[in-house]
Design a protein around this motif. Sequence first.
Motif, PDB file in Angstrom:
ATOM      1  N   ARG A 356       0.857  -1.177  -0.049  1.00 38.67           N
ATOM      2  CA  ARG A 356      -0.012   0.064   0.028  1.00 38.67           C
ATOM      3  C   ARG A 356       0.931   1.100   0.129  1.00 38.67           C
ATOM      4  NH1 ARG A 356      -5.376   0.567   0.768  1.00 38.67           N
ATOM      5  NH2 ARG A 356      -6.204   2.477   1.682  1.00 38.67           N
ATOM      6  N   LEU A 358       2.022   5.072  -0.827  1.00 39.34           N
ATOM      7  CA  LEU A 358       1.662   6.571  -0.899  1.00 39.34           C
ATOM      8  C   LEU A 358       2.821   7.249  -1.445  1.00 39.34           C
ATOM      9  CD1 LEU A 358      -0.185   8.889  -0.715  1.00 39.34           C
ATOM     10  CD2 LEU A 358       0.400   9.080   1.575  1.00 39.34           C
ATOM     11  N   SER A 396      -2.053  -1.455  -3.597  1.00 40.28           N
ATOM     12  CA  SER A 396      -2.871  -0.191  -3.389  1.00 40.28           C
ATOM     13  C   SER A 396      -2.015   0.868  -3.690  1.00 40.28           C
ATOM     14  CB  SER A 396      -3.513   0.028  -2.054  1.00 40.28           C
ATOM     15  OG  SER A 396      -4.528  -1.103  -1.636  1.00 40.28           O
ATOM     16  N   GLY A 397      -2.367   2.161  -3.996  1.00 33.95           N
ATOM     17  CA  GLY A 397      -1.576   3.312  -4.106  1.00 33.95           C
ATOM     18  C   GLY A 397      -2.222   4.587  -4.045  1.00 33.95           C
ATOM     19  N   GLY A 398      -1.582   5.576  -3.790  1.00 37.72           N
ATOM     20  CA  GLY A 398      -1.950   7.132  -3.771  1.00 37.72           C
ATOM     21  C   GLY A 398      -0.855   7.883  -4.258  1.00 37.72           C
ATOM     22  N   GLU A 414      -3.057  16.268  -2.317  1.00 37.91           N
ATOM     23  CA  GLU A 414      -3.463  15.118  -2.647  1.00 37.91           C
ATOM     24  C   GLU A 414      -3.934  14.950  -4.113  1.00 37.91           C
ATOM     25  OE1 GLU A 414      -5.504  11.649  -0.163  1.00 37.91           O
ATOM     26  OE2 GLU A 414      -7.129  12.748  -1.520  1.00 37.91           O
ATOM     27  N   LEU A 418      -5.429   6.921  -1.592  1.00 40.91           N
ATOM     28  CA  LEU A 418      -5.241   5.683  -1.556  1.00 40.91           C
ATOM     29  C   LEU A 418      -6.380   4.472  -1.693  1.00 40.91           C
ATOM     30  CD1 LEU A 418      -2.728   5.717   1.880  1.00 40.91           C
ATOM     31  CD2 LEU A 418      -2.253   4.729  -0.672  1.00 40.91           C
ATOM     32  N   ALA A 464      -1.149   8.024   5.992  1.00 43.83           N
ATOM     33  CA  ALA A 464      -1.021   6.556   5.605  1.00 43.83           C
ATOM     34  C   ALA A 464      -1.343   5.533   6.794  1.00 43.83           C
ATOM     35  CB  ALA A 464       0.361   6.223   5.125  1.00 43.83           C
ATOM     36  N   ASN A 474       2.444  -1.086   4.661  1.00 41.87           N
ATOM     37  CA  ASN A 474       2.188   0.146   4.379  1.00 41.87           C
ATOM     38  C   ASN A 474       3.316   1.364   4.443  1.00 41.87           C
ATOM     39  OD1 ASN A 474      -1.122   0.231   4.993  1.00 41.87           O
ATOM     40  ND2 ASN A 474      -0.285  -1.222   5.816  1.00 41.87           N
TER      41      ASN A 474
END
Length: 558
Positions: A356, A358, A396-398, A414, A418, A464, A474
Motif C-alpha cells: 500500500r 503512498l 494499493s496506491g495514492g 493530494e 489511497l 497512511a 504500508n
Amino acid sequence: MGRHAHTRARTDRRTRPALLAGLAALVVAVVVAGLVWWTSGDDETAPAAADSGACTDRRTVPVTVAPELGALAGQLLAQPLDLDSGACAVAEVTATEPLQTLADLGSLAPDALPQVWVPDSSLWAARAGGSGLEAAGSVATSPLVLATSRAAAEDLGWTTTPPTWGEALTTDRPLAVPDLAASAEGVSVLAAVRQSLGGGEAADNAVVEAVLAAGRGGVPTVADALAAGTAGGADAPLVPVSEQEVLAANQAAGSDALVAVYPREGSPSLDYPVLRLPVGDDVQRRAVDAVVQALTAGPVGEQARAAGFRDQQGGSPAGAGVGTGVQSQTPEQVVLDPAAVQALLGRLSSLATPSRLLTVMDVSTSMEAAAGDGTRATLARDAGKSALTLLPDSYSGGVWAFAHRLDGDRDWVELAPLRTFGADAGDGKTQRQLITEQFDTLPSILSPGGTGLYDTTLAAVRAAREAHDPKSVNTVVLITDGEDDDDEAGVDLPALLDTLRAEADPARPVKVVGIALGPDADLSALQQIGDATGGAAYPCLDPEDLQGVLFDAIRRRS
C-alpha cells in the motif's frame, strides 16, 4: 495434460487439511537440501511379480506421487511384488500435488501418511526433514525449458540461436510464471534466470519484475499459455515447464506446434526422487524395499522414456527429435547456488503480501533541472508510471505532490487517494488509470518557493496510518531532489523524528522510503527518517537511474 491436468486424489484414507505450506516451504527446502539432485544409478532388475495364489500375507504400501507421474507409477506397481515366504507387497498409488503432501507430512499421524513419496523435485524433500525421509533413487528426470509455439520461437530467432535464460526473460513477449507456492519448476527456472543475469540486485530486480508482471491482469496462466502454444500462433506467450509437459501438451492437442526452447547455458531439471518414510515392522520394511526397487531399477528407464520423461541418466524420451518440439540430446544441466536461491525466494516470498504505497513527489521548481533527455520531473513521472505497470491490482496506491504552500498554507496536495489499483476511481476510471493521469501532470505543476519536506513527511505518514491496511505493507515513498527549506513555522528535523517515534503504532506501522534524487537532495535527513520509521533511504545521484532505484525500493519494502 502433464502436471496441469487435474488428477483426482484418493480421499477414502483420510481427510486432507487445508494447505498450510507456501513459499516458505521452498525456502527451507533450498536451505537444507542445497538443491541436491538425487540420481539412482541402480542397475538392478525390478522385483519379481508375486503369484497371487501363493500370496498369503499382502502388505499394502501407500505410495504418493506427483500428478504427472501417476500413470507411470501405476504401470510400474501394477502387480503385487514377491517378498518370499508367502508375503507380497501391494502398492496403493495416489497422485497428489507435492505441496499437499508436504502439508500432510507436517500435520497427519504416521499411519495416515505415505510410506513412499515421489514428488517432482528434491526441493520438497528437506522441508519435511522431521519426517525422517530417506532418498532412495530416482524414477525419471525432465529438464526445464521455455515452451512456446514453433512460430513464436522462429519469430524470436530461437530455433537457430537459443537464448540465455536472462535473454528469454527480457523479451516483450508475455511470460506465464507458475504458482511459486506449488511449483518447483517455477522457482528453479527463476533461479536459473537470476544466475544467467549474473546474480546480484539487478538480477533480483529483473526476476521480481517478471513475477510482478505475471500478477497483473492479462498475463496468461500456465494452462492458457500451453493452449496458445499448441494452437501454433506466432503471438504465443512463453511458459517455463518441464520437457515432459511439452510432449504431454502436444499429445493431448494432437499437435506438434508447441516446442521446447532450451536456453544455451543449460537447464535445471526435475529429478523425481524416490523418498521413503520410516517403517518399524520388518516385513513392512521389506515391502517398502520392493516398491522402491520397482520404482528405481534399471528397466524403469525404458518405461519412463515411453511416458515422455528422460531416464535417470538423461536418456531422451520416446518420440523426441526433429519436428517433435523436443530435442533428443540431453541438455547441459544448470547447477543452482543454494544460497542465491534462498535469497531470491526471500525476495519473492515478500511479494505475497501486497503493498500500500503512498507516493509523495517533489514538485518544486528545482525539478526542472535537466536530466537525460528531459528533466528530473519528467524522469520522476516516467519512473512512477513504469513501476505502476508492474504492480498487481491487489496492491494499493495514492499520489501526493509537495513543494511550498501548494494548497493554502499546506505544502502538499493530494492528487489521488489511497485505493487498490483495480478499484473504481470514478468517471469510468480505475485507480491505476487515475494515478497514471496524475503522474502525467507532475511536470506541469512545478511550484516555486521552496520545499516543505518535513511537514509533508509527517502529514503523509499520518494519512497512511489513518488509511492503514493490516493485510498490506504500508509505505510512504518520498522522492525529492532538495532539502527542507520551509522556515515558516514548519517542523524541524529533530521535532519530526521525535514525533514519528512518539506516534508510531505497532498495530498500524508505516515505513518511509526516501529517494534522494540528485546531488542536492538531503540524503542524511531521509536516512534518519527511514531509521525512525523502519524504512530506508536511497541515493540516486544519476536521475536516469530513478526507475531502477524506485523499483528496488518497492522490492525491498518489507
